[in-house]
Write a protein that holds these residues in place. Structure first.
Motif, mmCIF file in Angstrom:
data_model
loop_
_atom_site.group_PDB
_atom_site.id
_atom_site.type_symbol
_atom_site.label_atom_id
_atom_site.label_comp_id
_atom_site.label_asym_id
_atom_site.label_seq_id
_atom_site.Cartn_x
_atom_site.Cartn_y
_atom_site.Cartn_z
ATOM 1 N N ALA A 9 -3.377 6.213 -9.321
ATOM 2 C CA ALA A 9 -4.577 6.617 -8.583
ATOM 3 C C ALA A 9 -5.826 6.449 -9.435
ATOM 4 O O ALA A 9 -5.805 6.670 -10.635
ATOM 5 N N LEU A 57 3.843 0.476 0.914
ATOM 6 C CA LEU A 57 2.944 1.452 0.299
ATOM 7 C C LEU A 57 3.617 2.101 -0.895
ATOM 8 O O LEU A 57 4.823 2.345 -0.884
ATOM 9 N N THR A 61 1.970 8.135 -1.549
ATOM 10 C CA THR A 61 0.768 7.800 -0.785
ATOM 11 C C THR A 61 0.534 8.784 0.358
ATOM 12 O O THR A 61 1.465 9.219 1.018
ATOM 13 N N ILE A 63 -1.419 8.677 3.951
ATOM 14 C CA ILE A 63 -1.993 7.687 4.867
ATOM 15 C C ILE A 63 -3.173 8.317 5.599
ATOM 16 O O ILE A 63 -3.054 9.390 6.179
ATOM 17 N N ASN A 121 2.660 12.494 2.806
ATOM 18 C CA ASN A 121 3.291 12.022 1.572
ATOM 19 C C ASN A 121 4.453 11.128 1.973
ATOM 20 O O ASN A 121 5.449 11.620 2.501
ATOM 21 N N ASP A 126 8.639 3.763 -2.846
ATOM 22 C CA ASP A 126 7.805 2.907 -2.012
ATOM 23 C C ASP A 126 8.401 2.821 -0.603
ATOM 24 O O ASP A 126 9.625 2.911 -0.435
ATOM 25 N N TYR A 147 -5.264 4.272 2.793
ATOM 26 C CA TYR A 147 -4.439 5.289 2.141
ATOM 27 C C TYR A 147 -5.013 5.643 0.782
ATOM 28 O O TYR A 147 -5.849 4.932 0.239
ATOM 29 N N ALA A 148 -4.546 6.764 0.231
ATOM 30 C CA ALA A 148 -4.901 7.158 -1.130
ATOM 31 C C ALA A 148 -3.615 7.187 -1.949
ATOM 32 O O ALA A 148 -2.597 7.733 -1.510
ATOM 33 N N VAL A 149 -3.667 6.578 -3.117
ATOM 34 C CA VAL A 149 -2.505 6.525 -4.006
ATOM 35 C C VAL A 149 -2.427 7.819 -4.806
ATOM 36 O O VAL A 149 -3.439 8.312 -5.301
ATOM 37 N N ARG A 150 -1.229 8.357 -4.895
ATOM 38 C CA ARG A 150 -0.992 9.564 -5.686
ATOM 39 C C ARG A 150 0.278 9.365 -6.515
ATOM 40 O O ARG A 150 0.937 8.334 -6.414
ATOM 41 N N GLN A 152 4.255 10.038 -7.516
ATOM 42 C CA GLN A 152 5.419 10.020 -6.638
ATOM 43 C C GLN A 152 5.690 11.362 -5.971
ATOM 44 O O GLN A 152 6.219 11.423 -4.874
#
Length: 163
Positions: A9, A57, A61, A63, A121, A126, A147-150, A152
């Protein structure tokens, strides 16, 4: 201009760690929004009556939204629809995309608790996001997901402040 890659992120803000109780001294960092797009031809749009891969993704993530940009009017024998799913669970409602070229927002609401959990989440690995269409006979466009990456486990680094 070229593209660059970054693993994890991107956190943006001016205060990394909370040191007080007023604005300017409390953590204000958040993740940036990422997008992916896929162009869908008329033949692929019409053939997607079963789940067809659109995106992959990263784990963790969240969404935010999805849109379909109909660059050529989608035609149909009845009402053409498009929806997204992850691991067999519909995460958007079937959205009418026929009748005109334009932008169609795919509704993330009203899809149930399981879908809400996936949208919040995607999980610890993936995931593949699929699209499915119904009653499409022509048309083409671009499918976009935001989406925002976070991490795992769904957290950011550093772990977000909780009250």
């Amino acid at each position: 201009m070229g593209l660059s890659s970054h693993l994890g992120a991107w956190l943006v803000g001016t205060v990394k760690d909370t040191t007080g109780t007023t604005a300017g001294t409390m953590r204000n960092m958040g993740a940036t929004v990422a997008t992916q797009t896929v162009n869908i031809s008329a033949a692929s749009l019409a053939a997607a009556t079963t789940a067809t891969q659109a995106f992959v993704l990263p784990a963790g993530t969240v969404i935010i939204g999805a849109q379909f940009y109909a660059t050529t009017t989608v035609t149909s024998g009845s009402t053409a629809t498009l929806k997204l799913s992850i691991n067999g669970t519909d995460v958007t409602a079937a959205t009418t995309i026929s009748g005109t070229a334009g932008v169609f927002g795919l509704s993330m609401s009203g899809t149930g608790a399981t879908a809400a959990g996936i949208l919040a989440n995607v999980g610890t690995s993936d995931v593949i996001v699929n699209f499915t269409t119904a009653a499409v006979t022509g048309g083409a466009g671009t499918l976009l997901i935001e989406y925002a990456v976070r991490n795992q486990d769904g957290t950011f680094a550093p772990i977000p402040y909780t009250a």
